[in-house]
Design an enzyme around this catalytic site. Structure first.
Site, PDB file in Angstrom:
ATOM      1  N   CYS A 167       0.852  -1.200   0.000  1.00 18.54           N
ATOM      2  CA  CYS A 167       0.000   0.000   0.000  1.00 18.54           C
ATOM      3  C   CYS A 167       0.883   1.244   0.000  1.00 18.54           C
ATOM      4  O   CYS A 167       1.969   1.242   0.577  1.00 18.54           O
ATOM      5  CB  CYS A 167      -0.856  -0.002   1.255  1.00 18.54           C
ATOM      6  SG  CYS A 167      -1.804   1.508   1.515  1.00 18.54           S
ATOM      7  N   ASP A 168       0.401   2.282  -0.631  1.00 17.25           N
ATOM      8  CA  ASP A 168       1.203   3.508  -0.741  1.00 17.25           C
ATOM      9  C   ASP A 168       1.052   4.466   0.436  1.00 17.25           C
ATOM     10  O   ASP A 168       1.835   5.387   0.590  1.00 17.25           O
ATOM     11  CB  ASP A 168       0.816   4.260  -2.018  1.00 17.25           C
ATOM     12  CG  ASP A 168      -0.637   4.686  -1.988  1.00 17.25           C
ATOM     13  OD1 ASP A 168      -1.434   4.068  -1.255  1.00 17.25           O
ATOM     14  OD2 ASP A 168      -0.982   5.655  -2.680  1.00 17.25           O
ATOM     15  N   TYR A 263      -5.607   6.563   8.417  1.00 12.77           N
ATOM     16  CA  TYR A 263      -6.905   5.890   8.287  1.00 12.77           C
ATOM     17  C   TYR A 263      -7.513   5.509   9.629  1.00 12.77           C
ATOM     18  O   TYR A 263      -8.696   5.181   9.707  1.00 12.77           O
ATOM     19  CB  TYR A 263      -6.778   4.648   7.399  1.00 12.77           C
ATOM     20  CG  TYR A 263      -6.780   4.985   5.934  1.00 12.77           C
ATOM     21  CD1 TYR A 263      -7.939   4.894   5.180  1.00 12.77           C
ATOM     22  CD2 TYR A 263      -5.624   5.421   5.292  1.00 12.77           C
ATOM     23  CE1 TYR A 263      -7.954   5.219   3.837  1.00 12.77           C
ATOM     24  CE2 TYR A 263      -5.625   5.743   3.951  1.00 12.77           C
ATOM     25  CZ  TYR A 263      -6.794   5.635   3.221  1.00 12.77           C
ATOM     26  OH  TYR A 263      -6.801   5.957   1.896  1.00 12.77           O
TER      27      TYR A 263
HETATM   28  C1  G6P Z   1      -4.251   6.509  -0.635  1.00 12.95           C
HETATM   29  C2  G6P Z   1      -4.450   5.110  -0.207  1.00 12.95           C
HETATM   30  C3  G6P Z   1      -5.036   4.311  -1.317  1.00 12.95           C
HETATM   31  C4  G6P Z   1      -6.288   4.955  -1.814  1.00 12.95           C
HETATM   32  C5  G6P Z   1      -6.056   6.381  -2.185  1.00 12.95           C
HETATM   33  C6  G6P Z   1      -7.385   7.046  -2.453  1.00 12.95           C
HETATM   34  O1  G6P Z   1      -3.251   6.601  -1.589  1.00 12.95           O
HETATM   35  O2  G6P Z   1      -3.300   4.490   0.251  1.00 12.95           O
HETATM   36  O3  G6P Z   1      -5.321   3.036  -0.811  1.00 12.95           O
HETATM   37  O4  G6P Z   1      -6.754   4.281  -2.939  1.00 12.95           O
HETATM   38  O5  G6P Z   1      -5.435   7.056  -1.148  1.00 12.95           O
HETATM   39  O6  G6P Z   1      -7.176   8.250  -3.040  1.00 12.95           O
HETATM   40  P1  G6P Z   1      -8.353   9.026  -3.747  1.00 12.95           P
HETATM   41  O7  G6P Z   1      -7.673  10.223  -4.250  1.00 12.95           O
HETATM   42  O8  G6P Z   1      -8.876   8.119  -4.842  1.00 12.95           O
HETATM   43  O9  G6P Z   1      -9.384   9.291  -2.702  1.00 12.95           O
END
Ligand code: G6P
Length: 439
Positions: A167-168, A263
């Site tokens: 995960c990023d 989160y």
């Molecule tokens: C972060 C989380 C990802 C997620 C993203 C959502 O990078 O690690 O798991 O998908 O945020 O971003 P968004 O811009 O699509 O709300």
């Protein structure tokens, strides 16, 4: 030289990832890039624009895109998987249905995450199977969401597959912590970390000389959360994300001994999240009106002009960890990453069969886990509840069990009662009938 398939060719993230791959060709040389998606129309736009870009910037790379699994997965070394089953239209429902009942709406946490998990499991397993069928030596680097549930599904259903779940978000937060300490990159830090995906804590952070960086980071968290720290990413700049980085100050205050993943806001302050949400306009709407329009608009412009000159795409700095990870396998770099892996004792006092997010060393034969020892009661309690939600969701998918999915929703810390869980579940079943197995 390596051949790479991007699964989720029509994703809004795909152009940024393609450009990022080009930027790192010196250390990760590429001979072929393939896009794969099951939505031909959506992929067509992104792929045509990327074809033009690649022809202008790296004509030596063979490029193709397809909806045919055999073409997509034959003769490749890596699959980079970021699929979104149901696309943003379903993300919108994942977020809005729980909000109708006063429960938070988020794509990976709470009922929305469970619903998305029930859609993603089949798609991720399918891609893994295609890869193993057509390129048995390839590795799948999977960052499809919801990563926790998807990872548990791969552990249960394909335990011996060559897949790394990553995960990023921890990477982004580590970049911010490096900035708090005046370091230029997270690579100048060594961390101790434990948790589940989107549900973890840093408990040790040192610089490369062994100096403890925790005191400095704690001071910063106490005052600002992650709010005013920079990272090298260009992704999380919208107001709602900035808000999340600010709220991390309150999340941190609950346990000032550790640094939380952002989160945890959803689990520790769900009432606040509901109060500050607009049930008519959620993050999915923000993304559809923002990133989605921008990316597809830009792709169409490139195609119409027949050139990528002056296009506004940027290499996704945020995604360079994917190249780092591919290099770790391809070049046996033995670099450290936070991966989502079977616990098997790495977190000593926690379920051995849980998929935990912990530091691992990655090389050509995969990963080795770094033990994190015993964790405190607070984190253990939260994690036991949440891992049960994730396991029950996967069991519900495998067995087609309504009961288990109801239990999963009931156990989620974001849901107040079994009654509300059932109301949400029945709405989600209706909304997901084209995607979920029959319950
Ligand atoms: C972060 C989380 C990802 C997620 C993203 C959502 O990078 O690690 O798991 O998908 O945020 O971003 P968004 O811009 O699509 O709300």
């Amino acid at each position: 030289k390596y051949a790479v398939t991007v699964a989720g060719g029509g994703s809004t993230f795909t152009p940024g990832i393609a450009l990022m791959l080009l930027e790192h060709m010196d250390r990760f040389p590429i001979r072929k890039i393939m896009f794969y998606d099951n939505d031909a129309e959506r992929q067509e736009v992104v792929a045509q624009a990327c074809r033009i870009y690649l022809k202008e910037h790296a004509p030596e790379i063979e490029f193709g895109y397809t909806t045919d699994p055999e073409t997509a997965f034959t003769d490749i070394d890596f699959v980079l998987a970021h699929i979104r089953v149901g696309k943003y239209a379903m993300r919108e429902l994942d977020e809005k249905i729980p909000l109708k009942y006063g429960v938070l709406g988020q794509e990976t946490c709470g009922p929305g995450g469970i619903a998305y998990g029930m859609r993603s499991i089949g798609g991720v397993i399918e891609i893994l199977d295609y890869m193993e069928q057509y390129s048995p030596n390839a590795w799948m680097l999977n960052y499809s969401n919801p990563a926790a549930i998807v990872a548990e599904a791969t552990r249960r259903l394909r335990p011996d597959s060559k897949i790394l779940n990553i995960c990023d978000m921890p990477i982004d937060l580590e970049e911010k912590m490096a900035d708090m300490c005046g370091l230029s990159s997270r690579k100048e830090m060594q961390v101790g970390y434990y948790g589940l995906n989107h549900f973890g804590w840093w408990h040790k952070i040192y610089d490369n000389n062994g100096n403890d960086l925790m005191p400095q980071i704690k001071e910063h968290m106490k005052a600002n959360g992650f709010a005013d720290a920079l990272s090298d990413t260009n992704q999380h700049v919208d107001e709602s994300w900035v808000h999340t980085f600010q709220k991390a100050r309150d999340v941190y205050a609950v346990d000032p001994e550790t640094i939380p993943n952002t989160y945890l806001k959803y689990y520790l302050f769900p009432d606040y999240v509901v109060e500050t949400s607009d049930p008519e306009y959620t993050r999915a709407n923000e993304v559809m009106d923002g990133r989605e329009k921008f990316v597809f608009g830009e792709c169409r412009r490139i195609v119409e002009n027949g050139t990528s000159k002056g296009c506004a795409f940027e290499a996704d700095a945020h995604a360079t960890y994917i190249v780092d990870l591919a290099c770790a396998i391809a070049e046996n770099t033995q670099e450290r990453f936070l991966l989502i892996v079977p616990n098997e004792g790495a977190v000593e006092n926690f379920d051995r069969t849980a998929m935990v997010e912990i530091p691992c060393i990655v090389g050509c034969n995969g990963y080795e886990k770094i033990c994190q020892g015993a964790i405190p009661q607070f984190q253990k309690g939260l994690m036991e509840q949440q891992v049960s939600v994730e396991k029950l969701t996967v069991e519900a998918w495998i067995e087609g069990s309504y009961q288990k999915l109801w239990q999963a929703l009931t156990l989620s810390k974001t849901v107040p009662s079994a009654r509300i869980a059932k109301l949400i579940l029945d709405d989600l079943i209706e909304a997901n009938k084209d995607f979920w197995p029959e319950l």
